[in-house]
Design a protein around this motif. Structure first.
Motif, mmCIF file in Angstrom:
data_model
loop_
_atom_site.group_PDB
_atom_site.id
_atom_site.type_symbol
_atom_site.label_atom_id
_atom_site.label_comp_id
_atom_site.label_asym_id
_atom_site.label_seq_id
_atom_site.Cartn_x
_atom_site.Cartn_y
_atom_site.Cartn_z
ATOM 1 N N GLU A 187 69.733 16.255 70.018
ATOM 2 C CA GLU A 187 69.937 15.728 68.679
ATOM 3 C C GLU A 187 70.567 14.338 68.720
ATOM 4 O O GLU A 187 71.629 14.149 69.313
ATOM 5 C CB GLU A 187 70.853 16.680 67.882
ATOM 6 C CG GLU A 187 71.168 16.235 66.489
ATOM 7 C CD GLU A 187 69.977 16.252 65.538
ATOM 8 O OE1 GLU A 187 70.091 15.652 64.459
ATOM 9 O OE2 GLU A 187 68.927 16.858 65.866
ATOM 10 N N GLY A 188 69.886 13.380 68.115
ATOM 11 C CA GLY A 188 70.447 12.044 67.987
ATOM 12 C C GLY A 188 70.277 11.176 69.219
ATOM 13 O O GLY A 188 69.411 11.405 70.057
ATOM 14 N N LYS A 226 65.857 20.569 61.773
ATOM 15 C CA LYS A 226 67.196 20.845 62.311
ATOM 16 C C LYS A 226 67.607 22.291 62.029
ATOM 17 O O LYS A 226 68.170 22.962 62.894
ATOM 18 C CB LYS A 226 68.202 19.848 61.740
ATOM 19 C CG LYS A 226 67.913 18.416 62.216
ATOM 20 C CD LYS A 226 68.691 17.395 61.417
ATOM 21 C CE LYS A 226 68.260 15.986 61.658
ATOM 22 N NZ LYS A 226 67.898 15.581 62.975
ATOM 23 N N ALA A 275 74.057 16.844 71.697
ATOM 24 C CA ALA A 275 73.927 15.974 70.532
ATOM 25 C C ALA A 275 74.892 14.806 70.592
ATOM 26 O O ALA A 275 75.973 14.910 71.168
ATOM 27 C CB ALA A 275 74.213 16.778 69.255
ATOM 28 N N PRO A 335 76.453 13.091 67.534
ATOM 29 C CA PRO A 335 76.521 13.107 66.077
ATOM 30 C C PRO A 335 76.551 11.701 65.493
ATOM 31 O O PRO A 335 77.110 10.779 66.085
ATOM 32 C CB PRO A 335 77.842 13.833 65.788
ATOM 33 C CG PRO A 335 78.194 14.545 67.050
ATOM 34 C CD PRO A 335 77.605 13.723 68.164
ATOM 35 N N GLY A 336 75.939 11.563 64.336
ATOM 36 C CA GLY A 336 75.935 10.269 63.665
ATOM 37 C C GLY A 336 75.051 9.270 64.390
ATOM 38 O O GLY A 336 74.097 9.639 65.057
ATOM 39 N N SER A 372 77.501 19.748 61.733
ATOM 40 C CA SER A 372 78.458 18.721 62.162
ATOM 41 C C SER A 372 77.923 17.841 63.294
ATOM 42 O O SER A 372 78.506 16.802 63.596
ATOM 43 C CB SER A 372 79.763 19.372 62.614
ATOM 44 O OG SER A 372 79.523 20.194 63.750
ATOM 45 N N LEU A 373 76.816 18.236 63.920
ATOM 46 C CA LEU A 373 76.273 17.478 65.055
ATOM 47 C C LEU A 373 74.997 16.719 64.712
ATOM 48 O O LEU A 373 74.413 16.071 65.577
ATOM 49 C CB LEU A 373 75.988 18.429 66.227
ATOM 50 C CG LEU A 373 77.175 19.204 66.776
ATOM 51 C CD1 LEU A 373 76.732 20.089 67.944
ATOM 52 C CD2 LEU A 373 78.292 18.274 67.200
ATOM 53 N N ARG A 374 74.568 16.762 63.484
ATOM 54 C CA ARG A 374 73.268 16.195 63.121
ATOM 55 C C ARG A 374 73.256 14.672 63.126
ATOM 56 O O ARG A 374 74.260 14.022 62.882
ATOM 57 C CB ARG A 374 72.828 16.736 61.765
ATOM 58 C CG ARG A 374 72.518 18.221 61.863
ATOM 59 C CD ARG A 374 71.982 18.806 60.615
ATOM 60 N NE ARG A 374 71.692 20.230 60.862
ATOM 61 C CZ ARG A 374 71.059 21.008 60.034
ATOM 62 N NH1 ARG A 374 70.624 20.537 58.883
ATOM 63 N NH2 ARG A 374 70.843 22.265 60.346
ATOM 64 N N SER A 375 72.065 14.161 63.419
ATOM 65 C CA SER A 375 71.811 12.730 63.440
ATOM 66 C C SER A 375 70.449 12.509 62.786
ATOM 67 O O SER A 375 70.030 13.325 61.963
ATOM 68 C CB SER A 375 71.855 12.214 64.885
ATOM 69 O OG SER A 375 71.693 10.813 64.917
ATOM 70 N N THR A 381 81.253 24.515 70.742
ATOM 71 C CA THR A 381 80.935 23.161 71.201
ATOM 72 C C THR A 381 81.935 22.710 72.253
ATOM 73 O O THR A 381 83.066 23.212 72.294
ATOM 74 C CB THR A 381 80.957 22.145 70.036
ATOM 75 O OG1 THR A 381 82.280 22.077 69.504
ATOM 76 C CG2 THR A 381 79.955 22.507 68.961
#
Length: 151
Positions: A91-92, A68, A113, A115-116, A76-79, A143
């Motif tokens: 992402e995700g 990542k 993405a 997120p989560g 803040s956008l990671r999964s 974003t």
């Protein structure tokens, strides 16, 4: 007055210009997906992509944070998993339809993405419950909502 040949050619052109048929005419889109060997939802999301015409190369790694970081995914956008498709980072649990839209629109962006891990997103199906979620497009630190999905 229009003759049969012209009518048939016009109808064929109209039908072949629909997004679904246009996508079917093209070569499959290749995706590289980085995932942890311990994550089951990653495999379900990969199956979702494959069911929607993507050819997926899977890279197993224990260090997803490094992946990542290397590809500029905002914290803040990671999964859980990270994909690379035609110059974009995915992402995700992003729906395949949104990836196809991204590729058609071809905006200047780093990627999209989810997120989560929202319940009901592709790869996170758990019965009838579905959480609403947004697909976020990012460019550097900027974003915006790319699409919204209702629960």
């Amino acid at each position: 007055m229009i003759d049969r040949r012209m009518f048939a050619a016009t109808m064929a052109a109209c039908l072949l210009s629909t997004p679904a048929l246009a996508a079917a005419r093209q070569t499959p889109v290749r995706a590289q997906v980085f995932r942890s060997p311990d994550c089951g939802c990653c495999g379900a999301w990969i199956a979702h992509l494959e069911a929607h015409g993507f050819v997926v190369d899977v890279v197993m790694t224990e260090d997803m944070e490094a992946v990542k970081d290397r590809h500029g995914v905002p914290a803040s956008l990671r999964s859980c998993h990270t994909g690379l498709i035609e110059g974009y980072v995915i992402e995700g649990h992003v729906p395949a339809a949104d990836i196809h839209s991204l590729l058609e629109q071809h905006p200047q962006a780093g990627g999209i993405a989810v997120p989560g891990m929202p319940v009901g997103s592709p790869g996170m199906e758990m019965g009838d419950h579905r959480d609403p979620f947004d697909v976020i497009l990012w460019t550097g630190s900027q974003t915006r909502v790319f699409s919204s999905h209702q629960g």
